[in-house]
Design an enzyme around this catalytic site. Structure first.
Site, mmCIF file in Angstrom:
data_model
loop_
_atom_site.group_PDB
_atom_site.id
_atom_site.type_symbol
_atom_site.label_atom_id
_atom_site.label_comp_id
_atom_site.label_asym_id
_atom_site.label_seq_id
_atom_site.Cartn_x
_atom_site.Cartn_y
_atom_site.Cartn_z
ATOM 1 N N CYS A 1 0.826 -1.212 0.000
ATOM 2 C CA CYS A 1 0.000 0.000 0.000
ATOM 3 C C CYS A 1 0.862 1.264 0.000
ATOM 4 C CB CYS A 1 -0.959 -0.024 1.187
ATOM 5 S SG CYS A 1 -0.198 -0.521 2.750
HETATM 6 N N1 LIG Z 1 -4.478 -4.143 4.756
HETATM 7 C C1 LIG Z 1 -3.929 -3.417 3.777
HETATM 8 O O1 LIG Z 1 -4.123 -2.188 3.679
HETATM 9 C C2 LIG Z 1 -3.056 -4.076 2.749
HETATM 10 C C3 LIG Z 1 -2.589 -3.330 1.659
HETATM 11 C C4 LIG Z 1 -1.774 -3.933 0.701
HETATM 12 C C5 LIG Z 1 -1.431 -5.264 0.848
HETATM 13 N N2 LIG Z 1 -1.874 -5.970 1.925
HETATM 14 C C6 LIG Z 1 -1.471 -7.363 2.038
HETATM 15 O O2 LIG Z 1 -2.604 -8.164 1.707
HETATM 16 C C7 LIG Z 1 -2.556 -9.369 2.482
HETATM 17 C C8 LIG Z 1 -3.864 -9.486 3.264
HETATM 18 O O3 LIG Z 1 -3.971 -8.346 4.115
HETATM 19 P P1 LIG Z 1 -5.197 -8.104 5.065
HETATM 20 O O4 LIG Z 1 -5.030 -6.738 5.603
HETATM 21 O O5 LIG Z 1 -6.459 -8.471 4.381
HETATM 22 O O6 LIG Z 1 -4.897 -9.195 6.222
HETATM 23 P P2 LIG Z 1 -5.899 -9.803 7.295
HETATM 24 O O7 LIG Z 1 -7.027 -8.850 7.529
HETATM 25 O O8 LIG Z 1 -5.061 -10.207 8.449
HETATM 26 O O9 LIG Z 1 -6.498 -11.098 6.573
HETATM 27 C C9 LIG Z 1 -5.712 -12.226 6.283
HETATM 28 C C10 LIG Z 1 -6.599 -13.317 5.742
HETATM 29 O O10 LIG Z 1 -5.797 -14.486 5.502
HETATM 30 C C11 LIG Z 1 -6.381 -15.613 6.177
HETATM 31 N N3 LIG Z 1 -5.325 -16.545 6.561
HETATM 32 C C12 LIG Z 1 -4.301 -16.335 7.408
HETATM 33 N N4 LIG Z 1 -3.506 -17.430 7.461
HETATM 34 C C13 LIG Z 1 -4.069 -18.351 6.620
HETATM 35 C C14 LIG Z 1 -3.740 -19.669 6.236
HETATM 36 N N5 LIG Z 1 -2.658 -20.275 6.726
HETATM 37 N N6 LIG Z 1 -4.529 -20.303 5.342
HETATM 38 C C15 LIG Z 1 -5.632 -19.687 4.857
HETATM 39 N N7 LIG Z 1 -6.007 -18.427 5.161
HETATM 40 C C16 LIG Z 1 -5.233 -17.792 6.051
HETATM 41 C C17 LIG Z 1 -7.089 -15.002 7.365
HETATM 42 O O11 LIG Z 1 -8.050 -15.912 7.834
HETATM 43 P P3 LIG Z 1 -8.553 -15.754 9.368
HETATM 44 O O12 LIG Z 1 -9.223 -14.421 9.451
HETATM 45 O O13 LIG Z 1 -9.500 -16.887 9.534
HETATM 46 O O14 LIG Z 1 -7.310 -15.864 10.216
HETATM 47 C C18 LIG Z 1 -7.697 -13.774 6.691
HETATM 48 O O15 LIG Z 1 -8.818 -14.157 5.903
HETATM 49 C C19 LIG Z 1 -1.338 -9.259 3.392
HETATM 50 O O16 LIG Z 1 -0.264 -9.942 2.828
HETATM 51 C C20 LIG Z 1 -1.062 -7.772 3.430
HETATM 52 O O17 LIG Z 1 0.291 -7.459 3.691
HETATM 53 C C21 LIG Z 1 -2.696 -5.414 2.865
#
Ligand SMILES: NC(=O)c1ccc[n+]([C@@H]2O[C@H](COP(=O)([O-])OP(=O)(O)OC[C@H]3O[C@@H](n4cnc5c(N)ncnc54)[C@H](OP(=O)(O)O)[C@@H]3O)[C@@H](O)[C@H]2O)c1
Length: 344
Positions: free
Chosen positions: A155
């Site tokens: 981001c």
């Molecule tokens: N947030 C941002 O602004 C942003 C921006 C750019 C990129 N990103 C990247 O995008 C990715 C997701 O970010 P996010 O903010 O959406 O994270 P998040 O809210 O923590 O969500 C992570 C998701 O992955 C699932 N998960 C975790 N471990 C898993 C596993 N071993 N097998 C299957 N599912 C699993 C979680 O399930 P549970 O909820 O059941 O644990 C949840 O659905 C990350 O790599 C992050 O760095 C995020």
């Protein structure tokens, strides 16, 4: 139906996270997409519209524990997973001929050494790294069009690089003295419990964090280095805002020779003429987070300071959309040869 208006079967892994929810909101109304599978780290199937009541009436689907069979029916897979988890899924998916858009950092570096150094983990698929295309659509859309694996950008790098690229690639600013002072909302850290991210710790507060060591630093250096054609080492100062979403980046640049605001304006305009998600503001107007929240836009404004000689660029994005899920769907559109704005 012709192949020109085929419906793409899409799976989402990590559907219960913040970017997963934003992907769902976009994909349920995307005219060329059928959602065939939702998975996350759940113990048993959960109705996604119960998990996220905002989806009530838009979708009626179960989110299941991740099993390879659940992804078999998909033509394309979004991975909205934490870093180090995505790379466990990608090799099999690519081998099975799926198009993959990974929102994590796992495929953003062509070199497993940089990944080890900054993410503290051994890469499980170093042979797969060269296949990945960095998904900053406005910069790499030609490569994205023929890619099978997209490394969707971080981001902070999205907001910063879009504000710097036009003047850096034209040689208008010095690559050696780039300072990026950026502020994010709390959803940037994902949907997990963490003491420093609790409401009372963040509310009515404002702090810098991870100075010098933030993981997005090498990603900015890598991509800006490619754009400049020479080594770039940015000074990056991330801050946490008491807001849910948005990133405002204030970028300090040293012009290579004296430049006026009209030259900079023309450069930005010509670089982004075709880009529907870039919103340029003519000086003295500057972008604000409320103007991009809930959109896939990157708003860009700037001022040239006649007293210091510096060029100051300000960009604003929604971290969950242009910084993540929105850009991921924009990339899907670019990969499929659809208009980049399809589904927005
Ligand atoms: N947030 C941002 O602004 C942003 C921006 C750019 C990129 N990103 C990247 O995008 C990715 C997701 O970010 P996010 O903010 O959406 O994270 P998040 O809210 O923590 O969500 C992570 C998701 O992955 C699932 N998960 C975790 N471990 C898993 C596993 N071993 N097998 C299957 N599912 C699993 C979680 O399930 P549970 O909820 O059941 O644990 C949840 O659905 C990350 O790599 C992050 O760095 C995020």
């Amino acid at each position: 139906m012709t192949t020109d208006d085929k419906i793409l079967r899409v799976a989402l892994v990590g559907a219960t996270g913040y970017t997963g929810l934003e992907l769902l909101k976009l994909l349920v109304r995307h005219p060329r997409v059928e959602l065939v599978s939702l998975t996350a780290k759940v113990d048993k199937p959960v109705c996604i519209q119960r998990e996220f009541p905002v989806l009530e009436g838009l979708i009626d689907m179960e989110c299941r524990p991740p099993e390879p069979a659940a992804l078999a029916a998909a033509d394309a897979v979004f991975l909205a997973l934490p870093h180090t988890v995505s790379m466990k899924f990608v090799p099999e998916l690519v081998k099975a001929g799926k198009k993959v858009i990974d929102l994590s950092a796992d495929y953003r570096f062509p070199d497993a050494g940089a990944y080890r150094e900054w993410y503290g983990a051994e890469h499980l698929d170093p042979a797969g790294l060269p296949e990945a295309v960095y998904g900053l659509t406005e910069i790499y859309r030609d490569k994205i069009a023929s890619a099978r694996l997209i490394a969707n950008p971080g981001c902070y790098p999205t907001g910063a690089i879009l504000g710097i690229a036009p003047v850096l690639e034209a040689g208008l600013v010095e690559p050696a003295s780039i300072v990026i002072d950026a502020k994010t909302g709390v959803t940037g850290a994902g949907r997990k419990a963490s003491l420093p991210l609790l409401f009372p710790e963040v509310n009515e507060n404002f702090r810098a964090y991870n100075l010098v060591v933030h993981k997005h630093t090498p990603e900015m250096n890598l991509i800006l280095g490619e754009i400049a054609g020479k080594r770039v080492e940015v000074e990056f100062a991330p801050h946490l805002l008491p807001l849910n979403r948005g990133i405002l980046s204030t970028i300090y640049l040293k012009p290579a020779r004296p430049i006026g605001e009209e030259d900079v304006w023309e450069r930005f305009q010509s670089r982004y003429r075709e880009d529907r998600f870039i919103r340029l503001l003519r000086p003295p107007a500057l972008p604000e987070l409320k103007d991009v929240a809930g959109t896939n836009n990157c708003a860009i404004g700037f001022r040239a300071n006649p007293r210091t000689g510096n060029l100051i660029v300000v960009t604003a994005i929604d971290n969950l959309l242009k910084g993540a899920a929105g850009q991921a769907v924009q990339n899907l559109n670019a990969m499929e040869g659809w208009g980049e704005g399809t589904g927005f």
